[in-house]
Design an enzyme around this catalytic site. Sequence first.
Site, PDB file in Angstrom:
ATOM      1  N   SER A 141       0.813  -1.216   0.000  1.00  9.88           N
ATOM      2  CA  SER A 141       0.000   0.000   0.000  1.00  9.88           C
ATOM      3  C   SER A 141       0.841   1.259   0.000  1.00  9.88           C
ATOM      4  O   SER A 141       0.315   2.356  -0.187  1.00  9.88           O
ATOM      5  CB  SER A 141      -0.920   0.015   1.232  1.00  9.88           C
ATOM      6  OG  SER A 141      -0.145   0.023   2.424  1.00  9.88           O
ATOM      7  N   HIS A 164      -2.901  -3.381  -5.710  1.00 11.05           N
ATOM      8  CA  HIS A 164      -3.219  -2.960  -4.350  1.00 11.05           C
ATOM      9  C   HIS A 164      -4.703  -3.173  -4.078  1.00 11.05           C
ATOM     10  O   HIS A 164      -5.554  -2.381  -4.491  1.00 11.05           O
ATOM     11  CB  HIS A 164      -2.841  -1.486  -4.146  1.00 11.05           C
ATOM     12  CG  HIS A 164      -3.149  -0.993  -2.773  1.00 11.05           C
ATOM     13  ND1 HIS A 164      -3.516   0.303  -2.508  1.00 11.05           N
ATOM     14  CD2 HIS A 164      -3.165  -1.633  -1.565  1.00 11.05           C
ATOM     15  CE1 HIS A 164      -3.726   0.448  -1.219  1.00 11.05           C
ATOM     16  NE2 HIS A 164      -3.536  -0.718  -0.626  1.00 11.05           N
ATOM     17  N   GLU A 176      -6.049  -0.956  -7.131  1.00  2.47           N
ATOM     18  CA  GLU A 176      -5.139  -0.058  -7.826  1.00  2.47           C
ATOM     19  C   GLU A 176      -4.104  -0.889  -8.583  1.00  2.47           C
ATOM     20  O   GLU A 176      -3.431  -1.734  -7.995  1.00  2.47           O
ATOM     21  CB  GLU A 176      -4.436   0.875  -6.834  1.00  2.47           C
ATOM     22  CG  GLU A 176      -5.378   1.883  -6.210  1.00  2.47           C
ATOM     23  CD  GLU A 176      -4.691   2.774  -5.189  1.00  2.47           C
ATOM     24  OE1 GLU A 176      -4.989   3.974  -5.167  1.00  2.47           O
ATOM     25  OE2 GLU A 176      -3.853   2.261  -4.414  1.00  2.47           O
ATOM     26  N   ASN A 214      -4.195   6.239  -1.005  1.00  3.02           N
ATOM     27  CA  ASN A 214      -3.453   6.615   0.205  1.00  3.02           C
ATOM     28  C   ASN A 214      -2.734   7.956   0.066  1.00  3.02           C
ATOM     29  O   ASN A 214      -2.535   8.659   1.061  1.00  3.02           O
ATOM     30  CB  ASN A 214      -2.462   5.514   0.583  1.00  3.02           C
ATOM     31  CG  ASN A 214      -3.149   4.336   1.238  1.00  3.02           C
ATOM     32  OD1 ASN A 214      -4.243   4.478   1.789  1.00  3.02           O
ATOM     33  ND2 ASN A 214      -2.538   3.180   1.179  1.00  3.02           N
TER      34      ASN A 214
END
Length: 313
Positions: A141, A164, A176, A214
């Site tokens: 991540s 991800h 992702e 993130n």
Amino acid sequence: MTGVAHRFTSAAAAQSAAIKRVTVVGGGQMGAGIAQVSATFEHPVTLVDVSQEALDRGKQYMGKSLARVAKKKYPEDPKVAQEWVDAVLGRIEPTTNLAEGVRKADLVVEAIVENIGVKQRLFGDIAAGAPEQSVLASNTSSLPIGRIAEQLNGTRRQNMVGLHFFNPVPQMKLVEVVKANETSEDTVARALEFVKSIGKAPAVCKDTPGFIVNRLLLPYMMEAIRLLERDVAEARDIDTAMKLGAGYPMGPFELCDYVGLDTIKFIVDGWYKDGEGLQGNNLFAASKKLDELVAAGHLGVKSGRGFYDYSKK
């Protein structure tokens, strides 16, 4: 080669080299979730971990998760529901032998600890045993895909991509797909087809710290913590404001506790120290409040206490 021809070639290559056999390395909650979803969509899966105990925990997690799905899928027929659970679990082969586990894989997904050195060593071992055409993917991540792959040979680096997934994997729709500098277009195409084949929605991005989600969420959560530190408002009021004023399903402190305060601290500390283009950025500077909570073991939902107390729930 024209853009249209290139896209056609990539699509044809993805179809001819479709991902069927999946190996997941890491039987924790994320790895087990990836294995479960892959098997649900009829991919043969090998789940690899270092011990039988870890594999047993992963199987237990998958069994409980699948039972919840089956209850909704077949609410009137418990027998059929159990048969469906057994069929999905039957597509997952557990092993502690990494070399054997990756030997026939079309795709190997790593879902282990967020430590760059450990991941690099693991992918070295995976590359030694997996077929040359296998797609190699990390579920990281926060760590750069290019750095994870930097010790691999050129062909292997071309086959390396980020996948991800989000927790909990069976419920979260997004994956992702992260393209490092050396990732080939064919690898991206094959990864996209796989993500779609398991009922997920892909979002493609370059190999940048935090990728998409993130990279946007961490500054948001850190700024919320700084509002609390400056005594601008209480945590509950900040959460209420963001839920009712911005339409978010969770407020920033609820989200922090769900993600895990130790995870947040690990990511922002790493970005502040060594994130490409982020070193020294005040958005990711240490937070006294966050540091104190982590040092006290108050990590959020998983520990029973974070910004909120969950021990009485």
